[in-house]
Design an enzyme around this catalytic site. Structure first.
Site, PDB file in Angstrom:
ATOM      1  N   HIS A  95      67.871  12.925 -19.173  1.00 24.94           N
ATOM      2  CA  HIS A  95      66.883  12.243 -18.337  1.00 24.94           C
ATOM      3  C   HIS A  95      65.771  13.201 -17.949  1.00 24.94           C
ATOM      4  CE1 HIS A  95      65.186   9.212 -15.737  1.00 24.94           C
ATOM      5  NE2 HIS A  95      65.084  10.122 -14.772  1.00 24.94           N
ATOM      6  N   SER A  96      64.509  12.754 -18.128  1.00 27.34           N
ATOM      7  CA  SER A  96      63.321  13.517 -17.758  1.00 27.34           C
ATOM      8  C   SER A  96      63.342  14.880 -18.460  1.00 27.34           C
ATOM      9  CB  SER A  96      63.251  13.635 -16.231  1.00 27.34           C
ATOM     10  OG  SER A  96      61.979  14.077 -15.816  1.00 27.34           O
ATOM     11  N   MET A  97      63.345  16.001 -17.736  1.00 23.86           N
ATOM     12  CA  MET A  97      63.435  17.300 -18.384  1.00 23.86           C
ATOM     13  C   MET A  97      64.642  17.363 -19.306  1.00 23.86           C
ATOM     14  SD  MET A  97      63.908  21.155 -16.778  1.00 23.86           S
ATOM     15  CE  MET A  97      65.700  21.004 -16.544  1.00 23.86           C
ATOM     16  N   ALA A  99      65.793  15.177 -21.224  1.00 25.04           N
ATOM     17  CA  ALA A  99      65.514  14.604 -22.536  1.00 25.04           C
ATOM     18  C   ALA A  99      64.904  15.652 -23.458  1.00 25.04           C
ATOM     19  CB  ALA A  99      64.578  13.402 -22.405  1.00 25.04           C
ATOM     20  N   SER A 122      65.754   9.519 -21.879  1.00 26.00           N
ATOM     21  CA  SER A 122      65.454   8.677 -20.726  1.00 26.00           C
ATOM     22  C   SER A 122      64.376   9.294 -19.832  1.00 26.00           C
ATOM     23  CB  SER A 122      66.754   8.480 -19.918  1.00 26.00           C
ATOM     24  OG  SER A 122      66.499   7.887 -18.658  1.00 26.00           O
TER      25      SER A 122
END
Length: 255
Positions: A95-97, A99, A122
């Protein structure tokens, strides 16, 4: 809560399930820790063993320096988890970083002759999509304001000055890593990619999320959910259902 560690300090198994043929490795967001994925581990333990990556600079690793470079972080994660990632069919969720880190670890795994079954990316625009951002250059109050804007950090934590002082160095390093990351031109993995995004995410437009398709030579699909950058909170049942369905389908199709 009982926590077991896998491969030193780099991964947590909250619900050990070594009997499962398949595993899901989860990569947290900037400022996030392995425990963010405890609910994911609990819900998916019937279908896969879930490992959650623990970056330096937080929780039990708070005295360590967190790398301010995504590629360095990916090098360290892969070096620590290489044998485990190659031990059985493995999917990644970031998720975010997370990813970005997951994508870079996937590149290292495949370059080393390993195989990733799926990457779930994500809350992050495609690696080839850049924005000029400088949150990591703000003062502490500026970083806290960003965290509040994205609603990714517990409100109680944001009000605890002592705890904030402990975690802000890691958060600043994480933001520096994300904001200075540049993807190699044409970088792609073989594994299929599913991009997940909130329809009101200030950090990722639908077009930026859809551009993940350029980073796989395999299948691609885009899943859009109501919500902002941390849509995972309100949309947890739907996201977990997707992961459960994909992991189960992969298990049933495996030779």
């Amino acid at each position: 809560m009982t926590t077991t560690t896998a491969d030193g300090l780099w991964a947590r198994r909250y619900h050990p399930a070594p009997h499962h043929r398949r595993q899901l490795v989860c990569f947290p967001h900037a400022g996030g820790s392995a425990s963010f994925f405890f609910p994911v581990s609990a819900q998916l333990s019937p279908v896969a063993e879930v490992l959650s990556v623990q970056y330096p600079g937080r929780q039990d690793r708070r005295t360590e320096t967190s790398p301010s470079d995504i590629t360095v972080m990916a090098d360290q994660v892969y070096a620590a988890l290489r044998d485990r990632l190659r031990s059985r069919p493995t999917a990644f969720f970031g998720h975010s970083m997370g990813a970005m880190v997951a994508f870079e670890v996937a590149r290292r795994l495949e370059a080393d002759g390993g195989e990733l079954t799926h990457l779930f990316a994500s809350g992050r625009r495609a690696p080839s999509r850049y924005r000029t951002e400088s949150v990591h250059r703000r003062d502490d109050d500026g970083i806290v304001a960003e965290l509040k804007l994205l609603s990714g950090t517990d409100a109680a934590l944001l009000g605890d000055e002592e705890l904030l002082r402990m975690i802000l160095p890691a958060i600043r390093s994480d933001y520096a890593a994300v904001e200075t990351y540049r993807c190699d031109p044409g970088a792609a993995i073989k594994a299929p990619i599913t991009a997940l995004t909130g329809d009101n995410d200030p950090k990722t437009t639908l077009e930026e999320a859809a551009d993940w398709r350029a980073h796989t030579t395999g299948a691609f699909d885009l899943q859009v959910y109501p919500g902002g950058h941390f849509f995972l909170g309100s949309q947890a049942p739907a996201v977990l259902a997707l992961l459960r369905e994909r992991l189960t389908a992969a298990e049933e199709s495996a030779p």
